[in-house]
Each structure stands twice: as C-alpha cells, then as structure tokens.
Design a protein around this motif. Structure first.
Motif, mmCIF file in Angstrom:
data_model
loop_
_atom_site.group_PDB
_atom_site.id
_atom_site.type_symbol
_atom_site.label_atom_id
_atom_site.label_comp_id
_atom_site.label_asym_id
_atom_site.label_seq_id
_atom_site.Cartn_x
_atom_site.Cartn_y
_atom_site.Cartn_z
ATOM 1 N N GLY A 1 0.827 -1.197 0.000
ATOM 2 C CA GLY A 1 0.000 0.000 0.000
ATOM 3 C C GLY A 1 0.850 1.230 0.000
ATOM 4 O O GLY A 1 2.076 1.169 -0.002
ATOM 5 N N SER A 2 0.210 2.410 0.008
ATOM 6 C CA SER A 2 0.924 3.675 -0.042
ATOM 7 C C SER A 2 0.821 4.424 1.275
ATOM 8 O O SER A 2 1.044 5.621 1.323
ATOM 9 C CB SER A 2 0.360 4.541 -1.174
ATOM 10 O OG SER A 2 -1.033 4.748 -0.994
ATOM 11 N N GLN A 3 0.460 3.753 2.348
ATOM 12 C CA GLN A 3 0.347 4.399 3.646
ATOM 13 C C GLN A 3 1.719 4.821 4.152
ATOM 14 O O GLN A 3 2.738 4.201 3.844
ATOM 15 C CB GLN A 3 -0.286 3.454 4.663
ATOM 16 C CG GLN A 3 -1.748 3.114 4.417
ATOM 17 C CD GLN A 3 -2.215 2.064 5.392
ATOM 18 O OE1 GLN A 3 -1.813 0.911 5.304
ATOM 19 N NE2 GLN A 3 -3.051 2.456 6.330
ATOM 20 N N SER A 4 1.740 5.865 4.966
ATOM 21 C CA SER A 4 2.977 6.277 5.609
ATOM 22 C C SER A 4 3.209 5.421 6.855
ATOM 23 O O SER A 4 2.314 4.724 7.328
ATOM 24 C CB SER A 4 2.897 7.749 6.011
ATOM 25 O OG SER A 4 1.953 7.918 7.071
ATOM 26 N N GLU B 1 -2.791 0.359 12.864
ATOM 27 C CA GLU B 1 -2.618 -1.086 13.006
ATOM 28 C C GLU B 1 -1.790 -1.515 14.216
ATOM 29 O O GLU B 1 -2.014 -2.596 14.755
ATOM 30 C CB GLU B 1 -1.985 -1.661 11.739
ATOM 31 C CG GLU B 1 -2.814 -1.436 10.479
ATOM 32 C CD GLU B 1 -2.222 -2.138 9.269
ATOM 33 O OE1 GLU B 1 -1.686 -3.249 9.430
ATOM 34 O OE2 GLU B 1 -2.285 -1.564 8.158
ATOM 35 N N GLU C 1 0.819 6.447 9.600
ATOM 36 C CA GLU C 1 -0.555 5.960 9.417
ATOM 37 C C GLU C 1 -0.672 4.495 9.811
ATOM 38 O O GLU C 1 -1.639 4.084 10.461
ATOM 39 C CB GLU C 1 -0.988 6.150 7.964
ATOM 40 C CG GLU C 1 -1.216 7.602 7.574
ATOM 41 C CD GLU C 1 -1.448 7.771 6.086
ATOM 42 O OE1 GLU C 1 -2.116 8.749 5.713
ATOM 43 O OE2 GLU C 1 -0.964 6.922 5.296
ATOM 44 N N ILE C 2 0.309 3.696 9.434
ATOM 45 C CA ILE C 2 0.292 2.269 9.765
ATOM 46 C C ILE C 2 0.376 2.078 11.273
ATOM 47 O O ILE C 2 -0.347 1.267 11.861
ATOM 48 C CB ILE C 2 1.444 1.544 9.056
ATOM 49 C CG1 ILE C 2 1.233 1.578 7.551
ATOM 50 C CG2 ILE C 2 1.556 0.105 9.553
ATOM 51 C CD1 ILE C 2 2.442 1.129 6.756
#
Length: 220
Positions: A3-6, A14, A9-10
């Motif tokens: 994915g393209s998450q930073s 999560e 963000e992860i």
C-alpha cells in the motif's frame, strides 16, 4: 500487505490498537526494517546493523512497498524512551520556553486490550508461540514452568502438516486447529501466513481451552 500508507498511518491504525506487536516494513528497494511496540509505545527500531534512533533516522522517510504486523517477540530490549510523536518527527525543536510543541496524541487510536493481551490472561496458559515459515517466536511464556513444557518445536511440524493437508485436499486456508493430548491442550489460530499457537496443561477444573479462546475471539 502492500500500500501507499505512511509509517505514521500504519502505526496509528494497526500497531497502537494492538499495543504489543512487531511491525516489519519494506521499501521499494526491498530493504526491510523492524519496529517494536510494547504497551502502545515504540520501544525499539532495527534496520540492518542500526538500532534505536539511528535506525529510525534511516527509515522514517521511506516510501513503503509492503508491511506486516506480527506479535512482539520475547527478549526485545528497549532503547527508545521518547514519546512516539517525537520519535517519528525528529525535526521538532523546543520552543523558547524549552518545551516541545504539543502534537496530537497517537494514543487516541488505542483500544483497551488486544487479543494477544487477552490470551495471556487465560488461566494456566503455558506458552503462546507465533509459527510462520518454519520458525517460531515465543510471544508469551509462563514463569517457573519446567523445561519439558517449554519445548514446542514439534508444533512447527504439525503446523506444516496442517497447511499441506489443506493444500492437498483443496480445503484452502485452515483458520483454526486443536490438539488434545493426555497432558496438554493446544489451539492454533491463523495469523498472517502462520499461526498463533496457545498451549495449556490439562486441568479437570478449568474450562476447555478452545471454548475460552473462542470467547475471546468473539468478543473482539
């Protein structure tokens, strides 16, 4: 998981809700790094031969290609003590009063308890192990147990057989399996590409281990 998450963000979405976990991240060049979380705090980072803040300085700006979240292995030593907001924003500088600027707290995203935390509270639980790709990471082990109870190498072979049978017969992915011997009860739960395995010594006065695990999973 791609994915393209930073990284932030992860971590927010999560890792912090799980409280105790290990985040593996891979960049577009295939370089891998590891972030370790305990009780909702970032306690250690590792990239190649670098640890702590030196590792974070290298990976903080990565463009991620993949990431996975797994249980926190035992034996991880803590070298990071600053708040996670500042560890992930090293360019922050103190104000004129000497205080760091106030950032939105990551802890707003936390849940009261992860499934792994709840599993650890099961009465009589001897060991919780993450089995994946022929390796085992001990996530939890009761103190003071004899060495005989601690040997779970045989579970690796059993987990491989479970996967092989499912593949051969076309059953697909096995989500849960149980073992009931004269001395132990074992429950294996699917996690990523492997299994979280819980082992408990049999006791006539205790509830069935599978029943207890099912109650925890259903309460999530």
């Amino acid at each position: 998981m791609a994915g393209s998450q930073s990284i932030e963000e992860i971590i927010r979405m999560e890792c912090l809700p799980l409280r105790d976990c290990m985040l593996t991240i891979t960049d577009a060049n295939g370089e891998a790094a590891f972030l370790y979380f305990k009780e909702g705090e970032l306690i250690e980072a590792n990239y190649a031969a670098l640890w702590g803040k030196e590792a974070l300085a290298q990976i903080i700006s990565w463009k991620l290609a993949e990431h996975t979240v797994a249980p926190l292995p035992l034996g991880i030593k803590r070298s990071l003590w600053d708040q996670i907001e500042y560890l992930l924003n090293p360019s922050l500088v103190p104000t004129a009063s000497g205080k760091l600027p106030v950032l939105p707290s990551f802890r707003n995203a936390q849940k009261p308890s992860s499934p792994f935390d709840r599993f650890k509270t099961i009465p009589g639980l001897l060991k919780m192990v993450h089995l994946e790709k022929g390796t085992q990471n001990v996530v939890h082990q009761a103190e003071g147990e004899p060495g005989e109870a601690e040997n779970t190498d045989w579970l690796l072979e059993f987990a491989d057989r479970v996967k092989s049978v499912g593949d051969t017969l076309g059953f697909g992915t096995c989500e849960k399996w149980t073992i009931d011997t004269e001395r132990y009860q074992v429950v294996g739960l699917r996690h990523d590409e492997g299994f979280i395995t819980l082992l408990r010594r049999k006791d006539a006065v205790q509830d069935d281990l599978e029943v207890v695990v099912n109650e925890i999973v259903e309460a999530i």
